[in-house]
Design an enzyme around this catalytic site. Sequence first.
Site, PDB file in Angstrom:
ATOM      1  N   CYS A  72       0.855  -1.017  -0.038  1.00 49.33           N
ATOM      2  CA  CYS A  72      -0.079   0.031   0.020  1.00 49.33           C
ATOM      3  C   CYS A  72       0.768   1.436  -0.121  1.00 49.33           C
ATOM      4  O   CYS A  72       2.038   1.220   0.261  1.00 49.33           O
ATOM      5  CB  CYS A  72      -0.857   0.141   1.161  1.00 49.33           C
ATOM      6  SG  CYS A  72       0.070   0.092   2.753  1.00 49.33           S
ATOM      7  N   ALA A  75       3.410   1.640   2.945  1.00 57.78           N
ATOM      8  CA  ALA A  75       4.447   0.854   2.604  1.00 57.78           C
ATOM      9  C   ALA A  75       5.270   1.423   1.848  1.00 57.78           C
ATOM     10  O   ALA A  75       6.721   1.438   2.091  1.00 57.78           O
ATOM     11  CB  ALA A  75       4.148  -0.552   2.181  1.00 57.78           C
ATOM     12  N   ARG A 106      13.276  -4.695   6.277  1.00 57.22           N
ATOM     13  CA  ARG A 106      14.019  -4.769   4.937  1.00 57.22           C
ATOM     14  C   ARG A 106      15.575  -4.534   5.067  1.00 57.22           C
ATOM     15  O   ARG A 106      16.015  -4.486   3.670  1.00 57.22           O
ATOM     16  CB  ARG A 106      13.513  -3.319   4.155  1.00 57.22           C
ATOM     17  CG  ARG A 106      12.008  -3.025   4.009  1.00 57.22           C
ATOM     18  CD  ARG A 106      11.608  -2.123   2.936  1.00 57.22           C
ATOM     19  NE  ARG A 106      11.967  -2.650   1.436  1.00 57.22           N
ATOM     20  CZ  ARG A 106      12.697  -1.717   0.568  1.00 57.22           C
ATOM     21  NH1 ARG A 106      13.060  -0.509   0.936  1.00 57.22           N
ATOM     22  NH2 ARG A 106      12.708  -2.353  -0.639  1.00 57.22           N
ATOM     23  N   HIS A 205       5.445   6.018  -2.798  1.00 52.17           N
ATOM     24  CA  HIS A 205       6.815   6.676  -3.195  1.00 52.17           C
ATOM     25  C   HIS A 205       6.779   8.052  -3.644  1.00 52.17           C
ATOM     26  O   HIS A 205       7.648   8.961  -3.027  1.00 52.17           O
ATOM     27  CB  HIS A 205       7.428   5.783  -4.302  1.00 52.17           C
ATOM     28  CG  HIS A 205       7.454   4.591  -4.111  1.00 52.17           C
ATOM     29  ND1 HIS A 205       7.396   3.445  -5.215  1.00 52.17           N
ATOM     30  CD2 HIS A 205       7.818   3.825  -2.896  1.00 52.17           C
ATOM     31  CE1 HIS A 205       7.625   2.246  -4.555  1.00 52.17           C
ATOM     32  NE2 HIS A 205       7.725   2.495  -3.186  1.00 52.17           N
TER      33      HIS A 205
END
Length: 501
Positions: A72, A75, A106, A205
């Site tokens: 999403c 994220a 990550r 992003h």
Amino acid sequence: MSLKYDNDSDFHAKLIADVLSQYPGKAAKRRSKHLSLATSEKDAGEDPNAISECEVKSNIKSVPGVMTIRGCAYAGSKGVVWGPIKDMIHISHGPVGCGQYSWSQRRNYYVGLTGIDTFVTMQFTSDFQEKDIVFGGDKKLEKVIDEIAELFPLSNGISLQSECPIGLIGDDIEAVARKKAKEHTTTVVPVRCEGFRGVSQSLGHHIANDAIRDWVFDKKDLEFEPGPYDVNVIGDYNIGGDAWASRILLEEIGLRVVGNWSGDATLAEVERAPRATLNLIHCYRSMNYISRHMEEKYAIPWMEYNFFGPFQIEASLRNIAKHFGPEIEDRTETVIAKYRPFVSAVVDKYWPRLSGKRVMLYIGGLRPRHVITAYEDLGMEIVGTGYEFGHGDDYQRTGHYVKEGTLIYDDVTSYELEKFIEEIRPDLVGSGIKEKYPVQKMGIPFRQMHSWDYSGPYHGYDGFSIFARDMDMAINNPVWGLYDAPWKNDRASAGGSSMRT
């Protein structure tokens, strides 16, 4: 290297038809636009770098009810762009679950004292309860920021990462950010990355890039002396140490990396980014927005680079050096020559063990195309690739890498990917953690290509040797010869999973 091999276009076309035949008519029509084959070079249009054409629909909302592998907007912002900035504290503003799930998953490596001056692997949440949904969470958020300022005085800033409820109830996080930034004389960045926005993490992003533009750039008087060889490395999140490997190469050819964000980055590196002479983008999908902004506002050019495998490393280093002129170009050729014997030794060791092995990829960001030639440098062949959240320009760039007949899939469903793998029976699948164990249960080797399966780095020359070792360990592990029952052991040789059944 440019490895020559052919993919079976007819077989792959039949696979697509077989998969679509299992859907109802309307669903089949929709999904057919996301599944295709790479066509020949002559169909690649006017792009001089293309060796094929990858034409699929992309960046469209997933079909409800199918098992998509996307994330999403939250994220994309917190997990990708903001989270690795190490000297800031990133508050997951909303219920505890989103922060918990995104907590330190990550492998963004960093240098510092965790909990003192770096905070990447810590989780901070406003822990919304029912009363916060009803009455609003602004006051609670203010209290969280006050507590952080008291408990972590060496933090250099705070980002507010909005979860879904924040957008639904209308909390004014921008007002909170302005108020608390003034009270504590620090940077507080509100990020409207509620998970329901957009079709995937890709919009997260973009939102995160816009927050950098609006809340970080040009907000302070910086004491920084720029130089003629200053570069920003943008969109490298230092998975397994990748950004450090890239920095080594760039500094060897004579450049100064003044910002490496957001992997192992400080807020100061982001703030001084507009002072560099060149932006180098690793992950185009997640960071092209801020790079385009800096080009438009500050006249800083940008270029993509690829440090996966020696063929692309050499091409990228030469392309970067060309921007700076003869002195850097000469140093670059010296560096390339220095590593040639090392590369030859790696290839000589692993080519006999990996040559001809077939690989399927399904990843996010840039990796569905950037890692292709690293495999080909070892003699391996890419039979299929696709993006979780790619856009049209990602698939256009993929045409620079894949051969005619390569299976191309966008936002592939779990059913589709499973059927493709079952029928192709590749020697290796590179994808994410959700795909890892179902693929291994099929008796097919797997590498987690989002976080390198707890290995890495894969960037640079040293990273190439690690990459080659890991692929060899996955494919040639003798466990695959023990997968079938003894009375069904026609495939029971090491690496025997490549046979089509």
